[in-house]
Design an enzyme around this catalytic site. Structure first.
Site, mmCIF file in Angstrom:
data_model
loop_
_atom_site.group_PDB
_atom_site.id
_atom_site.type_symbol
_atom_site.label_atom_id
_atom_site.label_comp_id
_atom_site.label_asym_id
_atom_site.label_seq_id
_atom_site.Cartn_x
_atom_site.Cartn_y
_atom_site.Cartn_z
ATOM 1 N N ASN A 1 0.850 -1.181 0.000
ATOM 2 C CA ASN A 1 0.000 0.000 0.000
ATOM 3 C C ASN A 1 0.890 1.237 0.000
ATOM 4 O O ASN A 1 1.869 1.296 0.750
ATOM 5 C CB ASN A 1 -0.898 0.002 1.237
ATOM 6 N N HIS B 1 6.689 -1.905 2.906
ATOM 7 C CA HIS B 1 6.425 -3.281 3.340
ATOM 8 C C HIS B 1 5.497 -3.954 2.343
ATOM 9 O O HIS B 1 4.576 -3.341 1.812
ATOM 10 C CB HIS B 1 5.821 -3.332 4.752
ATOM 11 N N SER C 1 -0.296 2.666 6.525
ATOM 12 C CA SER C 1 -0.309 3.182 7.897
ATOM 13 C C SER C 1 1.080 3.217 8.524
ATOM 14 O O SER C 1 1.254 3.812 9.585
ATOM 15 C CB SER C 1 -1.253 2.336 8.762
#
Ligand code: DGP
Length: 115
Positions: free
Chosen positions: A88, A101, A96
């Site tokens: 993301n 990652h 977030s």
């Protein structure tokens, strides 16, 4: 980076269920698993997101992380059933933690497209 959560996991300052570690990458269990297997695969070097992974050094780091993720998937027995590797980037995608990652998800049928 001192105030980065995932850099602190790499450094061993914050506990995590480590699955595999190399000089370039670390894989550890996600705190909030969304599939029977849900592992985060990250570069040991701080890169905020995939949009910051340009240039020769960034491309090399991402290439190593992807190769490492494939090894982790094999070692966790995901090759036969398949798996998803997803990252993301930014707020619309729901990033977030600002350390690149890849979510390695497997162990169940995954729907497409993601929500
Ligand atoms: P994303 O929303 O794509 O930025 O994913 C961040 C993931 O990180 C999310 O699935 C939950 C996980 N996570 C957040 N904090 C921690 C932590 O302290 N330890 C572990 N193992 N995972 C965490």
């Amino acid at each position: 980076m001192a105030d980065c959560l995932f850099c602190r996991i790499v450094a061993g300052e914050i506990p995590a269920k480590i699955v595999k570690r190399s000089e370039d990458a670390v894989a550890f269990r996600d705190l909030d698993p969304r599939a029977p297997t849900h592992v985060l695969v990250i570069p040991t070097r701080h890169i905020a997101a995939v949009r910051d992974a340009g240039g020769e050094e960034g491309e090399r780091a991402v290439g190593r992380v992807l190769g490492f993720a494939a090894e982790v998937a094999t070692e966790l027995g995901l090759d036969a059933g398949g798996y998803r590797l997803v990252t993301n980037t930014g707020k619309d995608a729901g990033q977030s933690v600002d350390h690149l990652h890849f979510h390695l998800l497997g162990g169940r049928k995954l729907s497409w497209p993601p929500g």
